[in-house]
Design a protein around this motif. Structure first.
Motif, PDB file in Angstrom:
ATOM      1  N   PRO A 236       0.900  11.572  -2.557  1.00  0.00           N
ATOM      2  CA  PRO A 236       0.549  10.145  -3.001  1.00  0.00           C
ATOM      3  C   PRO A 236       0.489  10.037  -4.474  1.00  0.00           C
ATOM      4  O   PRO A 236       0.237  10.852  -5.421  1.00  0.00           O
ATOM      5  CB  PRO A 236      -0.946  10.249  -2.390  1.00  0.00           C
ATOM      6  CG  PRO A 236      -1.152  11.379  -1.801  1.00  0.00           C
ATOM      7  CD  PRO A 236      -0.179  12.370  -2.017  1.00  0.00           C
TER       8      PRO A 236
ATOM      9  N   GLY B 167      -3.477   7.114  -5.134  1.00  0.00           N
ATOM     10  CA  GLY B 167      -4.058   6.820  -4.008  1.00  0.00           C
ATOM     11  C   GLY B 167      -3.402   6.123  -2.745  1.00  0.00           C
ATOM     12  O   GLY B 167      -3.709   5.844  -1.648  1.00  0.00           O
ATOM     13  N   LYS B 168      -1.795   5.853  -3.130  1.00  0.00           N
ATOM     14  CA  LYS B 168      -1.236   5.128  -1.995  1.00  0.00           C
ATOM     15  C   LYS B 168      -0.134   6.475  -1.641  1.00  0.00           C
ATOM     16  O   LYS B 168       0.283   7.054  -2.719  1.00  0.00           O
ATOM     17  CB  LYS B 168      -0.358   4.145  -2.755  1.00  0.00           C
ATOM     18  CG  LYS B 168      -1.430   2.948  -3.035  1.00  0.00           C
ATOM     19  CD  LYS B 168      -0.337   1.871  -3.627  1.00  0.00           C
ATOM     20  CE  LYS B 168      -1.011   0.584  -4.329  1.00  0.00           C
ATOM     21  NZ  LYS B 168      -0.187  -0.318  -4.579  1.00  0.00           N
ATOM     22  N   PRO B 169       0.133   6.226  -0.439  1.00  0.00           N
ATOM     23  CA  PRO B 169       1.404   7.023   0.106  1.00  0.00           C
ATOM     24  C   PRO B 169       2.674   6.885  -0.592  1.00  0.00           C
ATOM     25  O   PRO B 169       2.991   5.857  -1.141  1.00  0.00           O
ATOM     26  CB  PRO B 169       1.753   6.781   1.640  1.00  0.00           C
ATOM     27  CG  PRO B 169       0.286   5.892   1.891  1.00  0.00           C
ATOM     28  CD  PRO B 169      -0.243   5.454   0.590  1.00  0.00           C
ATOM     29  N   CYS B 170       3.399   8.010  -0.879  1.00  0.00           N
ATOM     30  CA  CYS B 170       4.393   8.051  -1.727  1.00  0.00           C
ATOM     31  C   CYS B 170       5.573   8.448  -0.740  1.00  0.00           C
ATOM     32  O   CYS B 170       5.574   9.377  -0.015  1.00  0.00           O
ATOM     33  CB  CYS B 170       4.559   8.768  -2.934  1.00  0.00           C
ATOM     34  SG  CYS B 170       5.950   8.546  -3.804  1.00  0.00           S
TER      35      CYS B 170
ATOM     36  N   GLU C  92       0.964  -1.136  -0.061  1.00  0.00           N
ATOM     37  CA  GLU C  92      -0.050   0.008  -0.010  1.00  0.00           C
ATOM     38  C   GLU C  92       0.817   1.131  -0.016  1.00  0.00           C
ATOM     39  O   GLU C  92       0.313   2.295   0.089  1.00  0.00           O
ATOM     40  CB  GLU C  92      -1.132   0.028   1.270  1.00  0.00           C
ATOM     41  CG  GLU C  92      -1.965  -1.054   1.177  1.00  0.00           C
ATOM     42  CD  GLU C  92      -2.948  -1.296  -0.082  1.00  0.00           C
ATOM     43  OE1 GLU C  92      -3.153  -0.011  -0.724  1.00  0.00           O
ATOM     44  OE2 GLU C  92      -3.145  -2.137  -0.760  1.00  0.00           O
ATOM     45  N   THR C  93       2.022   1.280  -0.348  1.00  0.00           N
ATOM     46  CA  THR C  93       3.020   2.489  -0.512  1.00  0.00           C
ATOM     47  C   THR C  93       3.999   2.393  -1.649  1.00  0.00           C
ATOM     48  O   THR C  93       4.251   1.131  -2.142  1.00  0.00           O
ATOM     49  CB  THR C  93       3.777   2.768   0.794  1.00  0.00           C
ATOM     50  OG1 THR C  93       4.728   1.767   1.060  1.00  0.00           O
ATOM     51  CG2 THR C  93       2.889   2.939   2.018  1.00  0.00           C
TER      52      THR C  93
ATOM     53  N   ARG D 263       8.156  12.105   3.155  1.00  0.00           N
ATOM     54  CA  ARG D 263       6.722  11.950   2.431  1.00  0.00           C
ATOM     55  C   ARG D 263       6.555  12.843   1.426  1.00  0.00           C
ATOM     56  O   ARG D 263       6.806  14.013   1.525  1.00  0.00           O
ATOM     57  CB  ARG D 263       5.701  11.775   3.577  1.00  0.00           C
ATOM     58  CG  ARG D 263       4.603  11.399   3.013  1.00  0.00           C
ATOM     59  CD  ARG D 263       3.406  11.418   4.055  1.00  0.00           C
ATOM     60  NE  ARG D 263       2.147  10.596   3.510  1.00  0.00           N
ATOM     61  CZ  ARG D 263       1.443   9.865   3.932  1.00  0.00           C
ATOM     62  NH1 ARG D 263       1.696   9.511   5.233  1.00  0.00           N
ATOM     63  NH2 ARG D 263       0.335   9.223   3.279  1.00  0.00           N
TER      64      ARG D 263
END
Length: 114
Positions: free
Chosen positions: A64, A67-70, A28-29, A61
């Motif tokens: 995103p 829709g995923k954290p980057c 999810e990232t 950070r």
């Protein structure tokens, strides 16, 4: 990875001083790994510098993606200044004044490594 695509994803001016290493899609990232190029900082052009590798990797950070954290996994370079015997590194305030890199991004990098 295509440089033009990277320029769309990464902050403006980043690829002038950093090179893309890899990207990971981890639970999810997204993790984007970059390392600073061995380009002598302008304030030390007259000095004899020797690359001494990198500082510990920093995680910052970013916006995103899909829709995923980057996260940017950044390795900043350090040099030994043979004239002074001290370890030196790039001053991001000077970079902002002398290049296309935005002042906002230079401030971001400077704040990330304090």
């Amino acid at each position: 990875m295509n440089k033009e695509l990277l320029q769309l994803l990464l902050p403006e001016g980043l690829l002038e001083y950093f090179e893309f290493v890899k990207v990971e899609n981890v639970v999810e990232t997204y993790n984007i790994y970059i390392s600073e190029r061995n380009i002598i900082p302008s304030e030390y052009e007259g000095d004899k510098l020797e690359s001494k590798g990198f500082f510990d990797e920093e995680t910052v950070r970013d916006f995103p993606l899909r829709g995923k954290p980057c996260f940017l996994k950044i390795k900043r370079r350090k040099w030994l200044n043979h004239n002074s015997g001290k370890i030196v590194y790039r001053n991001w305030e000077i970079v902002a004044n002398g290049t296309r890199m935005t002042t906002e991004f230079a401030t971001f990098l400077k704040g990330a490594f304090r």
